[in-house]
Design a protein around this motif. Sequence first.
Motif, PDB file in Angstrom:
ATOM      1  N   PRO A  20      10.221  39.462  32.739  1.00 29.91           N
ATOM      2  CA  PRO A  20      11.567  39.899  33.117  1.00 29.91           C
ATOM      3  C   PRO A  20      11.547  41.165  33.976  1.00 29.91           C
ATOM      4  CG  PRO A  20      11.468  39.383  30.773  1.00 29.91           C
ATOM      5  CD  PRO A  20      10.055  39.371  31.269  1.00 29.91           C
ATOM      6  N   ALA A  21      12.363  41.177  35.016  1.00 28.46           N
ATOM      7  CA  ALA A  21      12.490  42.339  35.894  1.00 28.46           C
ATOM      8  C   ALA A  21      13.761  42.193  36.721  1.00 28.46           C
ATOM      9  CB  ALA A  21      11.279  42.469  36.814  1.00 28.46           C
ATOM     10  N   GLN A  22      14.323  43.305  37.129  1.00 21.30           N
ATOM     11  CA  GLN A  22      15.507  43.293  37.978  1.00 21.30           C
ATOM     12  C   GLN A  22      15.073  43.380  39.434  1.00 21.30           C
ATOM     13  OE1 GLN A  22      18.913  43.032  37.131  1.00 21.30           O
ATOM     14  NE2 GLN A  22      19.073  42.780  39.355  1.00 21.30           N
ATOM     15  N   LEU A  23      15.367  42.368  40.216  1.00 15.31           N
ATOM     16  CA  LEU A  23      15.009  42.391  41.626  1.00 15.31           C
ATOM     17  C   LEU A  23      15.820  43.446  42.363  1.00 15.31           C
ATOM     18  CD1 LEU A  23      14.728  38.583  42.521  1.00 15.31           C
ATOM     19  CD2 LEU A  23      12.942  40.128  41.690  1.00 15.31           C
ATOM     20  N   ILE A  24      15.165  44.141  43.287  1.00  6.18           N
ATOM     21  CA  ILE A  24      15.848  45.183  44.060  1.00  6.18           C
ATOM     22  C   ILE A  24      15.867  44.794  45.535  1.00  6.18           C
ATOM     23  CG2 ILE A  24      15.184  46.999  42.431  1.00  6.18           C
ATOM     24  CD1 ILE A  24      13.020  47.838  44.511  1.00  6.18           C
ATOM     25  N   PRO A  25      16.931  45.165  46.260  1.00  6.69           N
ATOM     26  CA  PRO A  25      16.973  44.882  47.694  1.00  6.69           C
ATOM     27  C   PRO A  25      15.877  45.644  48.427  1.00  6.69           C
ATOM     28  CG  PRO A  25      19.156  45.441  46.855  1.00  6.69           C
ATOM     29  CD  PRO A  25      18.173  45.790  45.775  1.00  6.69           C
ATOM     30  N   VAL A  26      15.288  45.010  49.430  1.00  6.27           N
ATOM     31  CA  VAL A  26      14.235  45.638  50.222  1.00  6.27           C
ATOM     32  C   VAL A  26      14.505  45.387  51.700  1.00  6.27           C
ATOM     33  CG1 VAL A  26      11.783  45.565  50.838  1.00  6.27           C
ATOM     34  CG2 VAL A  26      12.456  45.495  48.438  1.00  6.27           C
ATOM     35  N   LYS A  27      14.334  46.440  52.500  1.00  8.42           N
ATOM     36  CA  LYS A  27      14.395  46.299  53.946  1.00  8.42           C
ATOM     37  C   LYS A  27      12.967  46.253  54.471  1.00  8.42           C
ATOM     38  CE  LYS A  27      18.835  48.648  54.502  1.00  8.42           C
ATOM     39  NZ  LYS A  27      19.561  49.781  55.157  1.00  8.42           N
ATOM     40  N   PHE A  28      12.542  45.070  54.905  1.00  8.33           N
ATOM     41  CA  PHE A  28      11.212  44.925  55.483  1.00  8.33           C
ATOM     42  C   PHE A  28      11.277  45.409  56.931  1.00  8.33           C
ATOM     43  CE2 PHE A  28      11.123  41.874  52.012  1.00  8.33           C
ATOM     44  CZ  PHE A  28       9.877  42.133  51.448  1.00  8.33           C
ATOM     45  N   SER A  29      10.655  46.562  57.168  1.00 11.11           N
ATOM     46  CA  SER A  29      10.720  47.164  58.498  1.00 11.11           C
ATOM     47  C   SER A  29       9.658  46.548  59.402  1.00 11.11           C
ATOM     48  CB  SER A  29      10.523  48.677  58.379  1.00 11.11           C
ATOM     49  OG  SER A  29       9.325  48.968  57.702  1.00 11.11           O
ATOM     50  N   ALA A  30       9.505  47.096  60.586  1.00 13.00           N
ATOM     51  CA  ALA A  30       8.513  46.583  61.531  1.00 13.00           C
ATOM     52  C   ALA A  30       7.129  46.638  60.907  1.00 13.00           C
ATOM     53  CB  ALA A  30       8.560  47.388  62.822  1.00 13.00           C
ATOM     54  N   PHE A  31       6.222  45.814  61.405  1.00 14.68           N
ATOM     55  CA  PHE A  31       4.919  45.665  60.770  1.00 14.68           C
ATOM     56  C   PHE A  31       4.178  46.991  60.632  1.00 14.68           C
ATOM     57  CE2 PHE A  31       0.369  44.727  60.691  1.00 14.68           C
ATOM     58  CZ  PHE A  31       0.328  43.866  59.607  1.00 14.68           C
ATOM     59  N   GLY A  32       4.123  47.775  61.691  1.00  6.58           N
ATOM     60  CA  GLY A  32       3.469  49.079  61.600  1.00  6.58           C
ATOM     61  C   GLY A  32       1.962  49.008  61.763  1.00  6.58           C
ATOM     62  N   HIS A  33       1.277  50.023  61.267  1.00  6.19           N
ATOM     63  CA  HIS A  33      -0.170  50.153  61.434  1.00  6.19           C
ATOM     64  C   HIS A  33      -0.915  49.113  60.602  1.00  6.19           C
ATOM     65  CE1 HIS A  33      -4.067  51.999  62.011  1.00  6.19           C
ATOM     66  NE2 HIS A  33      -4.248  52.039  60.702  1.00  6.19           N
ATOM     67  N   ILE A  34      -1.897  48.459  61.207  1.00  2.83           N
ATOM     68  CA  ILE A  34      -2.704  47.452  60.502  1.00  2.83           C
ATOM     69  C   ILE A  34      -3.627  48.132  59.499  1.00  2.83           C
ATOM     70  CG2 ILE A  34      -4.457  45.659  60.736  1.00  2.83           C
ATOM     71  CD1 ILE A  34      -3.413  45.142  63.561  1.00  2.83           C
ATOM     72  N   LYS A  35      -3.559  47.692  58.244  1.00  2.25           N
ATOM     73  CA  LYS A  35      -4.486  48.174  57.216  1.00  2.25           C
ATOM     74  C   LYS A  35      -5.676  47.234  57.064  1.00  2.25           C
ATOM     75  CE  LYS A  35      -2.827  49.603  53.308  1.00  2.25           C
ATOM     76  NZ  LYS A  35      -2.039  49.626  52.054  1.00  2.25           N
ATOM     77  N   ALA A  36      -5.415  45.931  57.166  1.00  2.00           N
ATOM     78  CA  ALA A  36      -6.498  44.955  56.977  1.00  2.00           C
ATOM     79  C   ALA A  36      -6.082  43.610  57.540  1.00  2.00           C
ATOM     80  CB  ALA A  36      -6.838  44.814  55.494  1.00  2.00           C
ATOM     81  N   ILE A  37      -7.064  42.831  57.987  1.00  2.61           N
ATOM     82  CA  ILE A  37      -6.870  41.430  58.366  1.00  2.61           C
ATOM     83  C   ILE A  37      -7.854  40.624  57.532  1.00  2.61           C
ATOM     84  CG2 ILE A  37      -6.891  39.713  60.202  1.00  2.61           C
ATOM     85  CD1 ILE A  37      -6.387  41.933  62.203  1.00  2.61           C
ATOM     86  N   ARG A  38      -7.336  39.713  56.734  1.00  2.00           N
ATOM     87  CA  ARG A  38      -8.157  38.981  55.784  1.00  2.00           C
ATOM     88  C   ARG A  38      -7.909  37.479  55.932  1.00  2.00           C
ATOM     89  NH1 ARG A  38     -10.300  43.196  55.548  1.00  2.00           N
ATOM     90  NH2 ARG A  38     -10.527  44.627  53.793  1.00  2.00           N
TER      91      ARG A  38
END
Length: 345
Positions: free
Chosen positions: A170-188
């Motif tokens: 159980p958890a309460q979902l919260i609204p999220v604003k997915f912004s631009a991709f930004g700096h690459i951390k990893a490609i897998r």
Amino acid sequence: MLDIDGSYGEGGGQLLRLSAALSAITGIGVRITNIRARRDKPGLAPQHLAAVHAVGKLCDAKIEGLALRSQMITFEPKRLRAGEYRFNIGTAGSVTLVLQALLPVMLVMHATCKVHITGGTDVRQAPPADYLCEILIRLIKQLDAQVEMRILRRGYYPQGGGEIEVVVRPAQLIPVKFSAFGHIKAIRGIAHVTNLPDHIAMRMKQAVLDRLGIYGTQARIETQTLSHEAAFGPGGAIVGWTESEHTILGSARVAERGVRAEALGEAVGEELAADLASSAALDVHAADQMLVYLALAGGGSFSTRTISLHARTAMWLIEQFLPITFDVSEAAGLIHVTVIPRREQ
């Protein structure tokens, strides 16, 4: 009871699965007609039967018309029931598509819910299991969802036999604003095969790296040749993903008889490279699938390279059940989608 025309928009199995899920969540009964009317084989296939049956179990629903090739059902939910469930599609029908129907319902439960699904884990016209594990589930977790997924065994067309297990707390979902991709951390990535030559996985991997262009030097793609204990039947898939501080972009293809390994890897590499170049927040497939979770959270937004008919159909359907509206606009070469609670309009 809501009447839903199953031939609306994209008119496929997604409309059926999502209708059942939203009915279970809201308690609103639904009558769905013209199910998959535009397909070569209209009506319910085994995996659609399994998905609706499974959702029905989670809400003790009364279901009429649930039969192979039926083009009309009624679904009347009662109360949500958490607990442990086992569902067997009985064919290579996609376990990930059945999970797409179950997961929104599991996320609104007030107690822990666990499902074990048997069928095809990596099959055509459905997201491979690794796409859900490495991209979709991780995106949903950014909404504060408490969800874990395990691939217990892989299964392919035509026999299936693959198994996944998913636990939601159980958890309460919260609204999220997915912004631009930004700096690459990893490609897998993961390229896997079972009962096929090892070089197929290696060729899929190399094709991804080649098509990633300038991003290829940063990529780390794992190849796996699975044993009989880890998978049932011959098959394989390639899934790639890129991670940033804000989001995850992914792409996937399933091995098919008569399709070159290079073609599969090239498609994945091209999609990832295009998404990275665009600075989109979500890939086209995640943009489709995240709509219902943002709607359940009551808000949020994202950008994507393009919006599919699948996604537009899902928006139309979700608005029938939930007090939200989707705003879709275009700017700087990207599509921007915002979830707006109706009470704030």
